[in-house]
Each structure stands twice: as C-alpha cells, then as structure tokens.
Design a protein around this motif. Structure first.
Motif, PDB file in Angstrom:
ATOM      1  N   ASP A 170     -21.636  -7.493  33.855  1.00  0.00           N
ATOM      2  CA  ASP A 170     -21.095  -8.684  34.528  1.00  0.00           C
ATOM      3  C   ASP A 170     -19.628  -8.486  34.902  1.00  0.00           C
ATOM      4  OD1 ASP A 170     -23.532  -9.972  34.320  1.00  0.00           O
ATOM      5  OD2 ASP A 170     -22.959 -11.119  32.520  1.00  0.00           O
ATOM      6  N   LEU A 171     -18.855  -7.896  33.994  1.00  0.00           N
ATOM      7  CA  LEU A 171     -17.443  -7.653  34.260  1.00  0.00           C
ATOM      8  C   LEU A 171     -17.272  -6.667  35.422  1.00  0.00           C
ATOM      9  CD1 LEU A 171     -14.528  -8.192  33.357  1.00  0.00           C
ATOM     10  CD2 LEU A 171     -14.757  -6.266  31.786  1.00  0.00           C
ATOM     11  N   GLY A 198      -6.066 -13.783  24.758  1.00  0.00           N
ATOM     12  CA  GLY A 198      -5.797 -13.176  26.056  1.00  0.00           C
ATOM     13  C   GLY A 198      -5.525 -11.686  25.999  1.00  0.00           C
ATOM     14  N   ARG A 199      -5.829 -11.048  24.901  1.00  0.00           N
ATOM     15  CA  ARG A 199      -5.609  -9.607  24.748  1.00  0.00           C
ATOM     16  C   ARG A 199      -6.900  -8.876  25.131  1.00  0.00           C
ATOM     17  NH1 ARG A 199      -2.915  -9.744  18.829  1.00  0.00           N
ATOM     18  NH2 ARG A 199      -3.294  -7.498  18.941  1.00  0.00           N
ATOM     19  N   THR A 200      -7.192  -8.906  26.436  1.00  0.00           N
ATOM     20  CA  THR A 200      -8.499  -8.451  26.918  1.00  0.00           C
ATOM     21  C   THR A 200      -8.720  -6.956  26.764  1.00  0.00           C
ATOM     22  OG1 THR A 200      -7.609  -8.382  29.166  1.00  0.00           O
ATOM     23  CG2 THR A 200      -8.821 -10.364  28.530  1.00  0.00           C
ATOM     24  N   ARG A 201      -7.696  -6.161  26.969  1.00  0.00           N
ATOM     25  CA  ARG A 201      -7.875  -4.702  26.836  1.00  0.00           C
ATOM     26  C   ARG A 201      -8.248  -4.335  25.399  1.00  0.00           C
ATOM     27  NH1 ARG A 201      -8.599  -2.954  31.698  1.00  0.00           N
ATOM     28  NH2 ARG A 201      -6.870  -3.202  33.121  1.00  0.00           N
ATOM     29  N   LEU A 258     -23.321  -4.894  26.386  1.00  0.00           N
ATOM     30  CA  LEU A 258     -23.624  -4.107  27.585  1.00  0.00           C
ATOM     31  C   LEU A 258     -23.802  -5.005  28.805  1.00  0.00           C
ATOM     32  CD1 LEU A 258     -26.086  -1.468  26.077  1.00  0.00           C
ATOM     33  CD2 LEU A 258     -23.646  -1.229  26.535  1.00  0.00           C
ATOM     34  N   VAL A 259     -24.501  -6.096  28.628  1.00  0.00           N
ATOM     35  CA  VAL A 259     -24.694  -7.042  29.721  1.00  0.00           C
ATOM     36  C   VAL A 259     -23.347  -7.629  30.141  1.00  0.00           C
ATOM     37  CG1 VAL A 259     -25.757  -9.247  30.362  1.00  0.00           C
ATOM     38  CG2 VAL A 259     -27.080  -7.547  29.099  1.00  0.00           C
ATOM     39  N   PRO A 290     -18.559  -0.557  41.235  1.00  0.00           N
ATOM     40  CA  PRO A 290     -19.953  -0.099  41.178  1.00  0.00           C
ATOM     41  C   PRO A 290     -20.191   1.047  40.193  1.00  0.00           C
ATOM     42  CG  PRO A 290     -18.946   0.445  43.300  1.00  0.00           C
ATOM     43  CD  PRO A 290     -17.969  -0.400  42.560  1.00  0.00           C
ATOM     44  N   ASP A 291     -19.214   1.931  40.013  1.00  0.00           N
ATOM     45  CA  ASP A 291     -19.399   3.035  39.065  1.00  0.00           C
ATOM     46  C   ASP A 291     -19.531   2.512  37.639  1.00  0.00           C
ATOM     47  OD1 ASP A 291     -19.289   4.879  41.121  1.00  0.00           O
ATOM     48  OD2 ASP A 291     -17.140   5.274  40.854  1.00  0.00           O
ATOM     49  N   GLN A 292     -18.716   1.517  37.284  1.00  0.00           N
ATOM     50  CA  GLN A 292     -18.802   0.919  35.961  1.00  0.00           C
ATOM     51  C   GLN A 292     -20.139   0.195  35.779  1.00  0.00           C
ATOM     52  OE1 GLN A 292     -16.757   0.963  33.207  1.00  0.00           O
ATOM     53  NE2 GLN A 292     -15.741   2.619  34.315  1.00  0.00           N
ATOM     54  N   VAL A 293     -20.559  -0.527  36.791  1.00  0.00           N
ATOM     55  CA  VAL A 293     -21.837  -1.249  36.721  1.00  0.00           C
ATOM     56  C   VAL A 293     -22.970  -0.252  36.502  1.00  0.00           C
ATOM     57  CG1 VAL A 293     -23.477  -2.660  38.016  1.00  0.00           C
ATOM     58  CG2 VAL A 293     -21.034  -3.195  38.118  1.00  0.00           C
ATOM     59  N   ARG A 294     -22.960   0.829  37.266  1.00  0.00           N
ATOM     60  CA  ARG A 294     -24.008   1.851  37.153  1.00  0.00           C
ATOM     61  C   ARG A 294     -24.007   2.473  35.753  1.00  0.00           C
ATOM     62  NH1 ARG A 294     -22.371   4.686  41.000  1.00  0.00           N
ATOM     63  NH2 ARG A 294     -23.313   3.409  42.603  1.00  0.00           N
TER      64      ARG A 294
END
Length: 172
Positions: free
Chosen positions: A151-152, A123-126, A146-147, A159-163
């Motif tokens: 998805d995340l 659970g240490r996601t960061r 990257l994919v 949207p900025d992260q997705v882009r």
C-alpha cells in the motif's frame, strides 16, 4: 470453593462487563496476603484490563505498574501500560516503556510491533519502517506488514517497491 485462577478464568470468559467485575471481586476476596506471585500478577492484570475498558482507563495504570514490578517482562502489562499512556497523550512515555522492554528482549515480536506503532505515533516513520522490517523478518507468517508495504509503495508510486513486496507476499 473455586480457586483464584479459576475465578480469573471465569472473568475472562464472561461476556458481560458486570459479570466480569463480580468474578474479579470474588478473586480479590479469595486472594489473601500470602498469594503466589503468579496469582497476584494474573489478578492485577485482570483488574487493570477491566478498569482500562471502563469509564476511567487511567485508573488501570497503577495496576499495570504493580504487575511490572512483579514481572518487568510481562508482555500483557507492558502493552497495557503503553496503551493507557498513549491514550492519555503520553506517547513518549509509552515508547520509553517499550524501548526499555526491548533492551531486555530485542527480538520479542510483540514488543517490536508495539515499538513500531509507538514510533509511528510520534511521526518517526523511517524508524517505524525499520522496526516493521525486523518484525516481518521474525514473523514471516504475518501478512499485515507486507500488505502495508505494498500500500505504501502504491501511494508513493514506486512500482519496484510494490513488485518486491508483492513477490515476497506470494512467496509465503
């Protein structure tokens, strides 16, 4: 008579679990007390992997540990031991094993992948994201992280992260 490496190769190529066991048994009989460390290591890993795929995967752990005594940086032994520990509910022990290996090989991409997975399991996601970023930097040809970032970003509605990750994926 076939050599131990050839018998172990035959076991790897076996499609049947029982045939694999027979090849490993023949290698066991041929190994002898004066076997080279490399042969003994390959034999230990073959036996451990075979046991791990069987009904009692925990029986593989002592063999992986013996392999690590011969070669503490053997990635197959590290990954195998970590898998067995995780499957037994000992995720922290598995992560500790990988962390110690990473201290010796900080930029080993397979170790980074194992490390990120171990962090995620706890659970240490960061920290897992940071490890995956480093993995991506070292393995720029692997599209998987990257994919996963795309998805995340979609799940978080960023949207900025997705882009950003989409453009990076296209750049490959």
């Amino acid at each position: 008579a076939p050599s131990v490496p050839r018998l172990l190769l035959a076991s790897e190529l076996s499609e049947d679990r029982n045939a694999r066991a027979r090849w490993i048994q023949q290698a066991t009989e041929r190994l002898g007390p004066n076997a080279r460390a490399e042969e003994r290591l390959r034999w230990l890993l073959a036996r451990a992997e075979h046991l791990e795929d069987g009904l009692s995967p925990r029986e593989a752990l002592p063999l992986y540990q013996q392999a690590l005594e011969l070669d503490p940086d053997n990635i197959d032994a590290i990954a195998g031991a970590a898998r067995v520990l995780s499957a037994a509910g000992l995720e922290r022990s598995a992560l500790g094993l990988v962390e110690r290996a990473r201290e010796r090989q900080p930029h080993g991409v397979t170790l980074l992948n194992l490390y990120a997975s171990g962090l995620e399991a706890l659970g240490r996601t960061r920290e897992a994201e940071a490890a995956r970023d480093l993995y991506s930097a070292l393995r720029f040809d692997d599209h998987g992280p990257l994919v996963a970032r795309i998805d995340l970003g979609l799940a978080r509605r960023e949207p900025d992260q997705v882009r950003h990750w989409y453009e990076r994926l296209l750049a490959l």
